[in-house]
Design a protein around this motif. Structure first.
Motif, PDB file in Angstrom:
ATOM      1  N   TRP A 105       0.740  -1.320  -0.064  1.00  8.10           N
ATOM      2  CA  TRP A 105       0.001  -0.165   0.104  1.00  8.10           C
ATOM      3  C   TRP A 105       0.652   1.206  -0.008  1.00  8.10           C
ATOM      4  N   LEU A 106       1.670   1.482   0.999  1.00  9.36           N
ATOM      5  CA  LEU A 106       2.536   2.719   1.225  1.00  9.36           C
ATOM      6  C   LEU A 106       3.723   2.676   0.293  1.00  9.36           C
ATOM      7  N   SER A 191       4.306  10.852   8.510  1.00 10.23           N
ATOM      8  CA  SER A 191       4.592   9.370   9.444  1.00 10.23           C
ATOM      9  C   SER A 191       4.398   8.404   8.421  1.00 10.23           C
ATOM     10  N   LEU A 192       3.732   8.468   7.493  1.00  8.59           N
ATOM     11  CA  LEU A 192       3.506   7.253   6.596  1.00  8.59           C
ATOM     12  C   LEU A 192       4.367   7.156   5.133  1.00  8.59           C
ATOM     13  N   THR A 193       4.357   8.222   4.435  1.00  7.00           N
ATOM     14  CA  THR A 193       5.025   8.075   3.333  1.00  7.00           C
ATOM     15  C   THR A 193       6.324   9.185   3.030  1.00  7.00           C
ATOM     16  N   ASP A 199       6.606  11.220  -5.359  1.00  6.80           N
ATOM     17  CA  ASP A 199       5.740  12.342  -5.241  1.00  6.80           C
ATOM     18  C   ASP A 199       4.258  12.082  -5.274  1.00  6.80           C
ATOM     19  N   SER A 200       4.005  10.659  -5.203  1.00  7.26           N
ATOM     20  CA  SER A 200       2.701  10.304  -5.411  1.00  7.26           C
ATOM     21  C   SER A 200       1.672  10.894  -4.187  1.00  7.26           C
ATOM     22  N   THR A 201       2.371  11.113  -2.945  1.00 11.30           N
ATOM     23  CA  THR A 201       1.238  11.667  -1.931  1.00 11.30           C
ATOM     24  C   THR A 201       1.799  12.985  -1.487  1.00 11.30           C
ATOM     25  N   ASN A 202       2.632  13.819  -2.419  1.00 15.90           N
ATOM     26  CA  ASN A 202       3.304  15.101  -1.968  1.00 15.90           C
ATOM     27  C   ASN A 202       2.033  16.199  -2.303  1.00 15.90           C
ATOM     28  N   THR A 203       1.247  16.174  -1.247  1.00 12.66           N
ATOM     29  CA  THR A 203       0.349  17.248  -1.197  1.00 12.66           C
ATOM     30  C   THR A 203       0.985  18.585  -0.827  1.00 12.66           C
TER      31      THR A 203
END
Length: 248
Positions: A105-106, A191-193, A199-203
């Motif tokens: 997942w992560l 804490s997770l990614t 950069d797929s979770t780089n908000t």
């Protein structure tokens, strides 16, 4: 490590217009809101409707559903890191029971953002449930009783009786959820990614932090903060406009 301040006028804002990473972070933030908003509304309403019923043990269930809101975001991140663990995690073990091989997942560019959204929805559901529960308490019991006498099932009652009477609350739930998804995602992503993989979770808010404290570009990070505020403010305006249409 940080040089003396230097007045650069609007240079940071001009740079922002040409920054592909900022546009990518804005897109990731929009996707996160898209993934998280609708499930929070639907699950919160259904959970509130079930909790509004009177049955044995309802007090204990009400205590349990409120639990995620009292857990800190970092502690939630640690908990869900174990749940998402690809080899020994709870989620992949449950999926294996029905013959599905769960993804990493992560560390997957495809699944990391939905995984983050799932945790944010889990954290947002108690508040949305509580708001809907308060709205449901205002519905006269005679209305619900009349619907039951007419033979309305759970789904029919939810759609034709409850939903029209709690629509104004949906605007408030949407506002709170958008704020939580836009700003509350930072601790979880850190804490997770850490913004990854690739950069797929780089908000936007995490990109702002990375620019300020890892790349030490405080001036440009300040411009990103202003941009982030304007983007979220515009999103809230759109949510309010939709909410007014729901009330009419």
């Amino acid at each position: 490590m940080i040089s003396s301040p230097e007045f650069v006028g609007l240079e940071n804002y001009r740079r922002l217009l040409d920054d592909g990473e900022a546009r990518h972070a804005l897109w990731i933030t929009a996707l996160l809101i898209l993934f998280g908003l609708l499930p929070t509304i639907v699950i919160g309403l259904v959970a509130a409707t079930l909790l509004n019923a009177k049955f044995r043990g309802i007090r204990y269930i009400r205590t349990l559903y409120y639990m995620p809101i009292v857990i800190s975001l970092v502690a939630s991140g640690v908990l869900w890191r174990f749940i998402y663990e690809p080899n020994r995690g709870l989620l992949n073990w449950l999926l294996s029971l029905i013959g599905i091989d769960g993804p990493p997942w992560l560390s997957s560019t495809r699944w990391a953002l939905p995984a983050i959204a799932m945790v944010l929805v889990w954290l947002a559901i108690p508040l949305s449930t509580m708001l809907y529960l308060a709205a449901l308490q205002g519905i006269p019991s005679t209305v619900l009783e009349a619907a039951r006498i007419d033979g309305a099932g759970f789904v029919a009652m939810l759609w034709h009786v409850i939903w029209p009477m709690v629509r104004p609350t949906t605007a408030l739930v949407s506002l709170v959820t958008v704020l939580g998804l836009a700003f509350g995602s930072f601790d979880l992503i850190a804490s997770l990614t850490q913004g990854g993989p690739l950069d797929s979770t780089n908000t936007l808010i995490y990109y702002m932090y990375d620019t300020a404290f890892n790349q030490l570009q405080v001036g440009y990070a300040s411009a990103l903060a202003v941009f982030n505020f304007v983007a979220v403010f515009g999103t809230l305006g759109a949510v309010l406009a939709i909410g007014r249409r729901l009330v009419k």
